[in-house]
Design an enzyme around this catalytic site. Structure first.
Site, PDB file in Angstrom:
ATOM      1  N   HIS A 188       0.814  -1.214   0.000  1.00  0.00           N
ATOM      2  CA  HIS A 188       0.000   0.000   0.000  1.00  0.00           C
ATOM      3  C   HIS A 188       0.847   1.263   0.000  1.00  0.00           C
ATOM      4  CE1 HIS A 188      -3.235  -2.815   0.775  1.00  0.00           C
ATOM      5  NE2 HIS A 188      -3.927  -1.931   0.086  1.00  0.00           N
ATOM      6  N   ARG A 295     -10.233   4.259  -0.929  1.00  0.00           N
ATOM      7  CA  ARG A 295      -9.863   3.320   0.142  1.00  0.00           C
ATOM      8  C   ARG A 295     -10.188   3.980   1.486  1.00  0.00           C
ATOM      9  NH1 ARG A 295      -5.610   2.002  -3.834  1.00  0.00           N
ATOM     10  NH2 ARG A 295      -5.427  -0.256  -3.954  1.00  0.00           N
ATOM     11  N   ARG A 331     -15.146   2.297  -0.953  1.00  0.00           N
ATOM     12  CA  ARG A 331     -15.026   0.939  -0.418  1.00  0.00           C
ATOM     13  C   ARG A 331     -15.122   1.007   1.096  1.00  0.00           C
ATOM     14  NH1 ARG A 331      -9.560  -2.236  -1.524  1.00  0.00           N
ATOM     15  NH2 ARG A 331      -8.620  -0.834  -0.001  1.00  0.00           N
ATOM     16  N   GLU A 430     -11.749 -10.090  -5.339  1.00  0.00           N
ATOM     17  CA  GLU A 430     -10.303 -10.146  -5.067  1.00  0.00           C
ATOM     18  C   GLU A 430      -9.899 -11.454  -4.406  1.00  0.00           C
ATOM     19  OE1 GLU A 430      -9.197  -6.779  -2.623  1.00  0.00           O
ATOM     20  OE2 GLU A 430     -10.975  -6.974  -1.392  1.00  0.00           O
ATOM     21  N   ASN A 453      -4.719  -6.801  -7.128  1.00  0.00           N
ATOM     22  CA  ASN A 453      -3.561  -6.937  -6.229  1.00  0.00           C
ATOM     23  C   ASN A 453      -3.764  -8.152  -5.334  1.00  0.00           C
ATOM     24  OD1 ASN A 453      -3.005  -4.410  -7.321  1.00  0.00           O
ATOM     25  ND2 ASN A 453      -3.881  -3.320  -5.582  1.00  0.00           N
ATOM     26  N   ASP A 454      -4.944  -8.205  -4.708  1.00  0.00           N
ATOM     27  CA  ASP A 454      -5.214  -9.360  -3.854  1.00  0.00           C
ATOM     28  C   ASP A 454      -5.578 -10.589  -4.677  1.00  0.00           C
ATOM     29  OD1 ASP A 454      -4.710  -8.654  -1.171  1.00  0.00           O
ATOM     30  OD2 ASP A 454      -6.436  -7.313  -1.202  1.00  0.00           O
ATOM     31  N   ARG A 464       1.845 -10.462  -1.500  1.00  0.00           N
ATOM     32  CA  ARG A 464       2.086  -9.216  -2.244  1.00  0.00           C
ATOM     33  C   ARG A 464       3.072  -8.301  -1.527  1.00  0.00           C
ATOM     34  NH1 ARG A 464      -3.651  -5.941  -1.702  1.00  0.00           N
ATOM     35  NH2 ARG A 464      -2.441  -4.101  -2.175  1.00  0.00           N
ATOM     36  N   CYS A 501      -9.942  -2.340 -10.275  1.00  0.00           N
ATOM     37  CA  CYS A 501      -9.369  -1.232  -9.485  1.00  0.00           C
ATOM     38  C   CYS A 501      -8.005  -1.596  -8.915  1.00  0.00           C
ATOM     39  CB  CYS A 501     -10.317  -0.782  -8.389  1.00  0.00           C
ATOM     40  SG  CYS A 501     -10.692  -2.066  -7.202  1.00  0.00           S
TER      41      CYS A 501
HETATM   42  C1  PEP Z   1      -6.763  -4.925  -4.703  1.00  0.00           C
HETATM   43  O1  PEP Z   1      -6.631  -5.824  -3.875  1.00  0.00           O
HETATM   44  O2  PEP Z   1      -6.485  -5.064  -5.907  1.00  0.00           O
HETATM   45  C2  PEP Z   1      -7.273  -3.613  -4.301  1.00  0.00           C
HETATM   46  C3  PEP Z   1      -7.602  -2.706  -5.183  1.00  0.00           C
HETATM   47  O3  PEP Z   1      -7.363  -3.345  -2.983  1.00  0.00           O
HETATM   48  P1  PEP Z   1      -6.072  -3.104  -2.045  1.00  0.00           P
HETATM   49  O4  PEP Z   1      -4.881  -2.914  -2.922  1.00  0.00           O
HETATM   50  O5  PEP Z   1      -6.360  -1.916  -1.216  1.00  0.00           O
HETATM   51  O6  PEP Z   1      -6.001  -4.374  -1.246  1.00  0.00           O
HETATM   52 MG    MG Z   2      -7.481  -5.682  -1.895  1.00  0.00          MG
END
Ligand code: PEP
Ligand code: MG
Length: 559
Positions: A188, A295, A331, A430, A453-454, A464, A501
């Protein structure tokens, strides 16, 4: 000149003095002091500084979120001067010859215990406040700096790694760039650097030494190069690259106001990811069509205690009204894993990424969730709100969350508080579970947004946060791309729109694929909007669709 190589995770070039992040030590030093008068004077100076800091925070909170938000800091400023508290500290220093840090810590513990033992809930809650002010005083005494930076000029900030809670509290006007010894491109902190448009380099290891503090560094967030005391040639090269990037940006600016439309007329919405109401201006500056991911947990990360309904309402209202009639996807709270918040008092977990996080916490602690939902629905009267739930794995979770939305709406109606009836409800896709049952989930919601990402982390069983996993963390893996296609097909069969996203949304290597499978919206960091628009406008989907889809389903796809 010393050259150091790391991994660039946010593009851009910066030249400026190197500054190491000042983190508060978690353990205090205890020592006997000989000159107790001097120690007392040291405490009084720290007390004065704490009051000035708290008054400044109160003013900032008042401007951003109103009187109620400011009150917490005003109360803290008064408590720092509380007579009983001060007398206990004075006794610690003057009678027991304790150093100021230890005297403050002891006095804080004692007063907090006394408050916690009271029957009255109001006074019980003051225990946390006393601990808070003691932490602030100890931080000042031990040389830690509020917000991590104490510099009059903007700096290139160096650190081992920065937690999201530390990154959000930084004074952004003071930062030219980030360099961290650890970290990962999907963390993050890296995401926040991209959102803020600040060049960032991670993973430089132990090559960046604290003795370099104050020396000029030139960093290139594209290539991951750090030059300490750059020679004339490197300095000139970096500055030329910066000028080049600015020129490119100026060219991209010509795309402002133009539609995100392919050569053959297919349109896609390009929205932005933000972490705070202050990011909205960069969304508008870059001509983002809406906000695809706010977020909201960053609001919680910035606070020392649960943000109240009013505090959140003001923040959401500001984003919605600043965005006018444009869509804003907020979110709900997504903490846990790397986004830890002390005041939630969550038990330590062996595998926090697989643990009690995001919607799971909200469903287990509905009082916290309801506070956020009330703030969101109240704010819905001021713009075009969509609410999105993170970390969904099952249909029942969505139903339970939606039920709480209904409860909140009923409460507001009964209280005569206005809200919009047109709030769309969506979920993040995700987890592989959500992707696989997206046909069923689509029947419960208005939209999906794929958190790649997740989704990459969970599909590939690849942390990650761990930069050492390198090429194993591959968001282009066929399993991830095929899941995205499956989600898209299931969404469209059920009349639900679907976006991306996660960071992959801005990956221009995949724009043709996303257009070919029919993604409706891409939500990216504000700086990525115009490059993405350029790529979309250069694409002829008719010419590439068949091949793109055949490729991604083929046995040979990215083996
Ligand atoms: C993701 O997981 O892709 C996402 C957009 O949320 P975050 O990166 O905040 O976990
Ligand atoms: Mg996420």
């Amino acid at each position: 000149m010393i050259s150091i190589q790391g991994k660039g995770v946010s593009t851009g070039v910066a030249v400026g003095p190197l500054y190491f992040y000042r983190r508060a030590k978690s353990e205090i030093t205890r020592a006997a002091v000989a000159d107790t008068e001097a120690e007392w004077a040291r405490f009084k100076a720290a007390q004065e500084k704490a009051i000035a800091e708290l008054n400044a925070l109160a003013e900032k909170a008042r401007a951003e979120a109103g009187d109620e938000a400011a009150m917490l800091f005003e109360t803290h400023a008064m408590m720092v001067e509380d007579m009983d508290y001060e007398e206990a500290i004075e006794a610690g220093i003057k009678e027991s010859s304790l150093n100021a840090e230890a005297a403050v810590s002891d006095a804080g513990e004692m007063q907090a215990a006394a408050f916690a033992a009271m029957d009255d809930d109001y006074f019980k809650a003051r225990a946390a406040d006393v601990k808070d002010i003691s932490t602030r005083l100890i931080g000042i005494l031990s040389g830690a700096v509020a917000g991590g930076i104490d510099s009059d000029v903007p700096v290139v900030l160096a650190s081992d790694d920065l937690a999201p809670s530390e990154t959000v509290q930084l004074d952004k006007s003071k930062i030219l760039g980030f360099v961290t010894s650890g970290g990962s491109g999907s963390s993050h902190t890296a995401i926040l650097a991209r959102t803020m448009g600040i060049p960032a380099i991670i993973g430089v290891g132990d090559k960046l030494k604290t003795e370099y503090e104050g020396r000029e560094v030139a960093i290139d967030g594209g290539t991951g190069t750090v030059a300490v005391e750059p020679d004339e040639a490197v300095r000139a090269q970096m500055l030329a690259k910066r000028a080049e990037l600015l020129k490119r940006q100026a060219l991209l600016n010509e795309l402002k106001g133009k539609p995100n439309e392919t050569k053959d007329g297919q349109r896609i919405r390009v929205y932005c990811n933000i972490g705070s109401p202050e990011d909205v201006h960069t969304v508008l500056e870059n001509d983002g069509g809406g906000i695809g991911l706010f977020r909201s947990e960053f609001l919680y990360l910035e606070c020392d205690d649960y943000p109240t309904e009013d505090y959140q309402f003001e923040a959401y209202k500001k984003v919605l009204s600043d965005m006018g009639d444009k869509e804003v996807v907020i979110r709900t709270l997504d903490i846990g894993a790397d986004k830890q918040i002390d005041y939630f008092n969550l038990p330590k977990e062996e595998n926090p990424a697989l643990g009690n996080r995001a919607l799971r916490i909200c469903l287990n602690r509905p009082e916290i969730f309801k506070t956020q939902l009330r703030a969101l629905y109240r704010a819905s009267a001021y713009g075009h709100l969509c609410i999105m739930f993170p970390m969904v794995t099952s249909v029942w979770e969505v139903r339970e969350a939606k039920k709480l939305c209904e409860v909140v709406k009923k409460e507001l109606t009964a209280e005569g508080i206005p809200y919009s009836e047109d709030v769309q409800i969506g979920i993040m896709i995700e987890t592989p579970a959500a992707a696989v049952i997206s046909d069923r989930l689509a029947k419960e919601v208005d939209f999906f947004s794929c958190g790649t990402n997740d989704l990459t982390q969970y599909t590939l069983a690849c942390d990650r946060q761990n930069n050492d996993l390198g090429r194993f963390f591959n968001p282009h893996h066929p399993a991830v791309i095929r899941l995205l296609k499956m989600v898209c097909d299931n969404a469209h069969k059920n009349g639900v729109w679907v976006g991306i996203c996660g960071e992959l949304g801005a990956d221009l290597e995949l724009t043709e694929t996303f257009l070919s499978i029919g993604i409706d919206e891409l939500s990216v960091s504000p700086r990525s909007v115009l490059p993405l628009r350029q790529k979309i406008r250069e694409t002829d989907v008719r010419a590439v669709r068949e091949k793109c889809i055949a490729d991604l389903l083929s046995d040979e796809y990215r083996l």
